[in-house]
Design a protein around this motif. Structure first.
Motif, PDB file in Angstrom:
ATOM      1  N   PHE A 159      26.846  31.638  45.881  1.00 45.07           N
ATOM      2  CA  PHE A 159      27.612  32.220  44.773  1.00 45.07           C
ATOM      3  C   PHE A 159      28.171  33.590  45.165  1.00 45.07           C
ATOM      4  O   PHE A 159      27.451  34.426  45.713  1.00 45.07           O
ATOM      5  CB  PHE A 159      26.735  32.388  43.529  1.00 45.07           C
ATOM      6  N   ASP A 160      29.432  33.803  44.871  1.00 44.34           N
ATOM      7  CA  ASP A 160      30.071  35.104  45.072  1.00 44.34           C
ATOM      8  C   ASP A 160      30.113  35.809  43.726  1.00 44.34           C
ATOM      9  O   ASP A 160      30.846  35.399  42.814  1.00 44.34           O
ATOM     10  CB  ASP A 160      31.488  34.911  45.617  1.00 44.34           C
ATOM     11  N   LEU A 161      29.319  36.868  43.573  1.00 41.62           N
ATOM     12  CA  LEU A 161      29.168  37.531  42.286  1.00 41.62           C
ATOM     13  C   LEU A 161      29.948  38.838  42.190  1.00 41.62           C
ATOM     14  O   LEU A 161      29.660  39.681  41.338  1.00 41.62           O
ATOM     15  CB  LEU A 161      27.684  37.755  41.985  1.00 41.62           C
ATOM     16  N   ARG A 162      30.966  38.993  43.014  1.00 44.65           N
ATOM     17  CA  ARG A 162      31.896  40.100  42.830  1.00 44.65           C
ATOM     18  C   ARG A 162      32.811  39.769  41.646  1.00 44.65           C
ATOM     19  O   ARG A 162      33.151  38.596  41.429  1.00 44.65           O
ATOM     20  CB  ARG A 162      32.708  40.320  44.104  1.00 44.65           C
ATOM     21  N   PRO A 163      33.203  40.757  40.846  1.00 47.83           N
ATOM     22  CA  PRO A 163      33.955  40.469  39.617  1.00 47.83           C
ATOM     23  C   PRO A 163      35.195  39.594  39.810  1.00 47.83           C
ATOM     24  O   PRO A 163      35.422  38.650  39.041  1.00 47.83           O
ATOM     25  CB  PRO A 163      34.326  41.870  39.108  1.00 47.83           C
ATOM     26  N   ALA A 164      36.006  39.882  40.815  1.00 44.72           N
ATOM     27  CA  ALA A 164      37.217  39.088  41.021  1.00 44.72           C
ATOM     28  C   ALA A 164      36.879  37.641  41.356  1.00 44.72           C
ATOM     29  O   ALA A 164      37.572  36.711  40.920  1.00 44.72           O
ATOM     30  CB  ALA A 164      38.074  39.702  42.128  1.00 44.72           C
ATOM     31  N   ALA A 165      35.808  37.427  42.122  1.00 45.06           N
ATOM     32  CA  ALA A 165      35.401  36.070  42.477  1.00 45.06           C
ATOM     33  C   ALA A 165      34.863  35.319  41.257  1.00 45.06           C
ATOM     34  O   ALA A 165      35.133  34.120  41.080  1.00 45.06           O
ATOM     35  CB  ALA A 165      34.350  36.119  43.578  1.00 45.06           C
ATOM     36  N   ILE A 166      34.099  36.019  40.427  1.00 47.62           N
ATOM     37  CA  ILE A 166      33.606  35.388  39.194  1.00 47.62           C
ATOM     38  C   ILE A 166      34.779  34.939  38.327  1.00 47.62           C
ATOM     39  O   ILE A 166      34.813  33.796  37.832  1.00 47.62           O
ATOM     40  CB  ILE A 166      32.715  36.371  38.410  1.00 47.62           C
ATOM     41  N   ILE A 167      35.735  35.830  38.132  1.00 44.42           N
ATOM     42  CA  ILE A 167      36.898  35.512  37.291  1.00 44.42           C
ATOM     43  C   ILE A 167      37.660  34.319  37.857  1.00 44.42           C
ATOM     44  O   ILE A 167      38.077  33.422  37.120  1.00 44.42           O
ATOM     45  CB  ILE A 167      37.805  36.754  37.159  1.00 44.42           C
ATOM     46  N   ARG A 168      37.816  34.301  39.182  1.00 42.69           N
ATOM     47  CA  ARG A 168      38.509  33.180  39.830  1.00 42.69           C
ATOM     48  C   ARG A 168      37.718  31.879  39.707  1.00 42.69           C
ATOM     49  O   ARG A 168      38.243  30.852  39.281  1.00 42.69           O
ATOM     50  CB  ARG A 168      38.723  33.512  41.310  1.00 42.69           C
ATOM     51  N   ASP A 169      36.447  31.901  40.070  1.00 45.92           N
ATOM     52  CA  ASP A 169      35.658  30.670  40.134  1.00 45.92           C
ATOM     53  C   ASP A 169      35.392  30.073  38.759  1.00 45.92           C
ATOM     54  O   ASP A 169      35.289  28.849  38.618  1.00 45.92           O
ATOM     55  CB  ASP A 169      34.332  30.939  40.849  1.00 45.92           C
ATOM     56  N   LEU A 170      35.279  30.921  37.738  1.00 47.78           N
ATOM     57  CA  LEU A 170      35.033  30.426  36.383  1.00 47.78           C
ATOM     58  C   LEU A 170      36.306  30.371  35.536  1.00 47.78           C
ATOM     59  O   LEU A 170      36.252  29.987  34.369  1.00 47.78           O
ATOM     60  CB  LEU A 170      33.970  31.296  35.694  1.00 47.78           C
ATOM     61  N   ASP A 171      37.426  30.765  36.127  1.00 45.64           N
ATOM     62  CA  ASP A 171      38.744  30.678  35.465  1.00 45.64           C
ATOM     63  C   ASP A 171      38.709  31.392  34.112  1.00 45.64           C
ATOM     64  O   ASP A 171      38.988  30.814  33.058  1.00 45.64           O
ATOM     65  CB  ASP A 171      39.132  29.206  35.288  1.00 45.64           C
TER      66      ASP A 171
END
Length: 395
Positions: A344-356
């Motif tokens: 899991f990438d838990l950086r904010p931009a990655a969270i926003i991308r992965d969870l749309d």
């Protein structure tokens, strides 16, 4: 050792949830016009008044008053004699731009300002400092603790019953509470007590009309029969609940953080969700932590999992990640924690991308819990990293 545990929920007509719904409706409308918008919207509702304040940075700002009135009407406050209704309440708006200092840290992270060859997912920093928790367990099919899950479904059914034909009897405001008894093996064995407090029309007899109606229309469709063993059923313990909603009790955005999460079974970092765009890790990282915890349990690595993730404002990478499995793990906890970091990438931009998360999906979360829900809006409920976790853990 056997024990009991209680959990509660509230309906969408509860004053605090009216405030949450308005804040999230404003957020959704803003994101619909500008997916990159920055929104922190707070609402207060009281007798004949709705106050909306906060910060919005967007290409276009929606008609906030119209959104508030539409939301209040949808929830069910439409009668002019209620002391609070969609058409007649005052709406005060105090909205400003987001602080330039906060925007600077979110738009360009500390890592991006101080380093070279920075990955795209490190360009965005966390919108605030803080710590967030996610939790999952195997007590229900949706991997939620059964107490808050049942309390939410009862509150949801209470509102549905009102809409389906009982509006002449029931009002929008209501609360549910369940007390479950756990056996020595740590599994829920029965529902010891059940409480429903619901706003109702004048002249409705609590014991002769309301109690049997709620048992048939609300409890029966929700609670598994095997849990209803000598269950004490309480309805409106004060005896009367006619005057309700914001006219009777002031509501505020973000005041039901335990109801919104895991009913107190998991720890909570203190940050509320509603009205916040996903750059605010109070919301997005809490969703991501639930996603991580649910995938851990679904993978078979543990029967219970709690994740803590912490951030510094303006920085992309979490300052810490902690996995707790309460002795239910099937593989060493240190390996689970490493697998989480790898998968899991838990950086904010990655969270926003992965969870749309930059879509207008948030009003649906404003009542009946943010977790253990079905629907495309709830992307953090997916178990799409199970195979990667199993591979990382050799399960």
């Amino acid at each position: 050792m056997s024990y009991t545990y209680s959990s509660e929920s509230v309906t969408e007509g509860h004053p605090d949830k009216v405030a949450d719904a308005i804040s999230d409706a404003v957020l959704d409308a803003t994101l619909a016009g500008d997916a990159a918008a920055r929104v922190a919207c707070e609402t207060l509702v009281t007798k004949d008044l709705c106050v909306i304040a906060g910060e919005i940075g967007a290409a276009t700002v929606p008609d906030i008053e119209a959104i508030a009135r539409k939301t209040i009407h949808r929830i069910g406050y439409t009668r002019t004699n209620s002391g609070f209704d969609a058409d007649n309440c005052e709406v005060w708006i105090r909205v400003q731009e987001q602080s330039a200092e906060i925007f600077q840290g979110v738009a360009r992270s500390e890592e991006a300002r101080s380093g070279e060859n920075v990955e795209d997912d490190e360009l965005q920093g966390a919108g605030d400092q803080g710590l967030m928790y996610g939790f999952a367990c195997d007590e229900t099919e949706v991997l939620m603790p059964i107490g808050p899950y049942l309390a939410h479904r009862l509150a949801e059914r209470l509102s549905a019953a009102r809409r389906d034909g009982l509006a002449a009897v029931l009002g929008p405001d209501g609360k549910t509470q369940v007390t479950l008894e756990y056996s020595n093996d740590g599994k829920p064995s029965r529902l010891r007590s059940l409480l429903i407090s619901t706003q109702h029309a004048p002249g409705v007899d609590r014991d002769a009309e309301l109690r049997p109606l709620l048992w048939e229309q609300v409890v029966g469709p929700v609670v598994p029969e095997h849990l209803l063993q000598d269950t004490a059923f309480f309805v409106n313990p004060t005896g009367r609940f006619v005057h309700g909603g914001p006219a009777a009790d002031t509501g505020l955005t973000g005041r039901k953080i335990i109801v919104d999460t895991y009913g107190g079974i998991s720890r909570h970092g203190g940050g509320a969700f509603s009205g916040k765009d996903p750059s605010k890790v109070d919301r997005s990282a809490a969703y991501a932590a639930r996603w991580v915890a649910k995938n851990i349990v679904a993978s078979g690595a543990a029967r219970r999992a709690e994740i803590q993730v912490a951030y510094a404002i303006g920085m992309a990478n979490p300052v810490s990640i902690l996995v707790e499995t309460f002795g239910t793990e099937n593989v060493d906890r240190k390996f689970i924690e490493q697998a989480v970091r790898d998968v899991f990438d838990l950086r904010p931009a990655a969270i926003i991308r992965d969870l749309d998360l930059r879509k207008p999906i948030y009003e649906a979360t404003a009542a009946y819990g943010h977790f253990g829900r079905n629907g495309d809006e709830f992307s953090w409920e997916r178990t799409d990293r199970v195979e990667e976790l199993r591979s990382a853990l050799n399960l």
